[in-house]
Design a protein around this motif. Structure first.
Motif, short mmCIF file in Angstrom:
data_model
loop_
_atom_site.label_atom_id
_atom_site.label_comp_id
_atom_site.label_asym_id
_atom_site.label_seq_id
_atom_site.Cartn_x
_atom_site.Cartn_y
_atom_site.Cartn_z
N LEU A 158 33.54 86.91 94.07
CA LEU A 158 32.39 86.78 95.29
C LEU A 158 32.78 86.31 96.47
CD1 LEU A 158 29.69 87.93 95.54
CD2 LEU A 158 28.73 85.96 94.66
N VAL A 161 34.52 88.61 98.58
CA VAL A 161 33.77 89.58 99.19
C VAL A 161 33.14 89.20 100.32
CG1 VAL A 161 31.70 91.20 98.71
CG2 VAL A 161 33.24 91.06 96.94
N VAL A 273 35.70 96.60 98.10
CA VAL A 273 35.56 97.45 96.90
C VAL A 273 35.99 96.86 95.36
CG1 VAL A 273 35.31 99.52 95.60
CG2 VAL A 273 34.44 99.50 97.88
N HIS A 275 37.06 93.84 94.96
CA HIS A 275 36.62 92.42 94.75
C HIS A 275 35.19 92.72 94.00
CE1 HIS A 275 39.87 89.77 95.92
NE2 HIS A 275 39.96 90.35 96.98
N PHE A 276 34.19 93.70 94.55
CA PHE A 276 33.23 93.77 94.00
C PHE A 276 33.23 94.21 92.35
CE2 PHE A 276 30.73 94.59 97.96
CZ PHE A 276 29.68 93.91 97.55
N SER A 277 34.34 95.07 92.12
CA SER A 277 34.75 95.51 90.60
C SER A 277 35.12 94.14 90.03
CB SER A 277 35.77 96.48 90.63
OG SER A 277 35.96 96.73 89.39
#
Length: 412
Positions: A158, A161, A273, A275-277
């Protein structure tokens, strides 16, 4: 009841609120540190190349030396944390080095100075990594270790991100021309980047608590050697090293995505994206490893990794690259927490620092050869061959792990 089922935030809180305060504190520190690091990291290549005139070779030299040094130091810091039965102190010292060195990027005038700063920053990473993982493992019982490590990795991702978003906002505010920042404007951003990791030091001091070592363990004298570990743990390390041989730098994935049609301006968003995953899959994967089993989760993750690399071998459309990056994030979520939790399951508590150092070394020794091999295959035989060979190596590692008999230690 229906309202509770429809409220994912409440369900999330109910599952994770039972984790010890130290797990939350260490995860917050990971989030703050990675936010700080990722403010700097996306800007560093352009800063070196455009503002300081560094060559691509110099940029590769800086990152290669820095990361290799961190991997080696994790072994020694883990061993020393076992020997002196102190985890919190090296964790604090490691993050302190980061807090001290990162502001110095605001005053550098050459790439050689950046090399010194980055090396010292990574020394901090090497000092804190293994003791932090051992401290986290000691806080939770075996049936919740996967959840704890998954939560910690999610917090870390996180930060990756949030960091680029903060960097974009700072550069937009501080630079007269955000598309062409000056040396001084880059340095101003780097100065602000030191704030989150400095806040993390206060979290460590006041909210991270180290459990006292039982009196009967005081006579144990750990050794910096594989001799004190059983055969299954040694084979686990060898299999990890083999898998890492397939895991080259992610720069090749970004290059392949660009070849598939992703515009250069969209690459930072693609990275975000990813790192969101990683965040969401780390929460799910770590928790699943407590119920499904560590080995099953790791093997599943390595199979996903192999499928992703096969996909990159034949990718020919922009939407395919985006989908593959999302799946690539799932590989991290399935494996990172489970791999670290499995280390804690396989070794005695008083040797976990050394074990985590060896775990990180198993990755570190093959990182550079993996990238060199991949780059050579790409240059000689094309991208398709390089990705296919890497996929094959990861499947071979998964098969070997499937045949490995895990010997668990019952002691927390």
């Amino acid at each position: 009841m229906n309202i509770e089922r429809a409220n994912p935030i409440r369900r999330f809180w109910q599952r994770y609120r039972g984790l010890p305060p130290t797990v939350f504190a260490l995860s917050l520190v990971s989030f703050l540190n990675d936010t700080s690091s990722e403010i700097i990291y996306p800007l560093l290549p352009a800063f070196l190349f455009l503002a300081l005139g560094a060559t691509p070779f110099a940029i590769g030299l800086i990152e290669g030396i820095a990361e290799s040094l961190a991997s080696i130091l994790k072994l020694f810091s883990g061993y020393l944390s076992d020997k002196f039965a102190k985890r919190k102190l090296p964790v604090f010292l490691g993050y302190s080095l980061a807090a001290i060195m990162r502001p110095l990027l605001a005053f550098v005038t050459s790439w050689q100075q950046v090399l010194v700063v980055r090396m010292t920053d990574r020394v901090g990473k090497g000092i804190r990594g293994a003791p932090r993982d051992a401290l986290l493992a000691a806080e939770v019982p075996e049936d919740r270790r996967g959840m704890a490590f998954g939560f910690n990795r999610a917090a870390d991702h996180l930060g990756a991100v949030v960091g680029p978003i903060v960097a974009f906002m700072l550069l937009t505010y501080l630079a007269s021309d955000p598309e062409n920042p000056t040396l001084a404007e880059y340095q101003s951003v780097f100065l602000y980047a030191s704030i989150p990791v400095a806040v993390g030091l206060f979290v460590i001091v006041f909210f991270v608590h180290e459990p006292k070592k039982p009196a009967e363990e005081s006579a144990v004298s750990p050794k910096l050697s594989l001799d004190g570990f059983d055969g299954s743990f040694k084979r686990y390390l060898l299999i990890l090293a083999l898998f890492t041989l397939s895991n080259s730098t992610d720069a090749f994935l970004l290059l392949r995505a660009e070849q598939a049609g992703v515009a250069p301006a969209m690459l930072p968003l693609l990275w975000m994206v990813l790192h969101f995953s990683k965040v969401f899959s780390s929460l799910v994967g770590g928790e699943l490893s407590d119920s499904v089993g560590r080995k099953a989760m790791i093997i599943s993750g390595w199979v996903v990794y192999s499928a992703v690399y096969l996909g990159f071998a034949f990718v020919n459309a922009e939407w395919q690259a985006w989908m593959l990056f999302v799946l690539y994030g799932c590989y991290f979520g399935l494996t990172e927490g489970a791999e670290k939790a499995l280390v804690a399951d396989m070794v005695d508590a008083e040797k976990r620092g050394t074990a985590y150092g060896l775990y990180n070394l198993a990755f570190g020794v093959t990182v550079l050869p993996a990238s060199l091999m991949f780059g050579g295959l790409w240059q000689l035989f094309g991208a398709e061959a390089a990705f296919i060979v890497s996929a094959g190596i990861s499947i071979a590692a998964a098969v070997l792990l499937l045949s490995l008999r895990i010997e668990r230690k019952q002691k927390n």
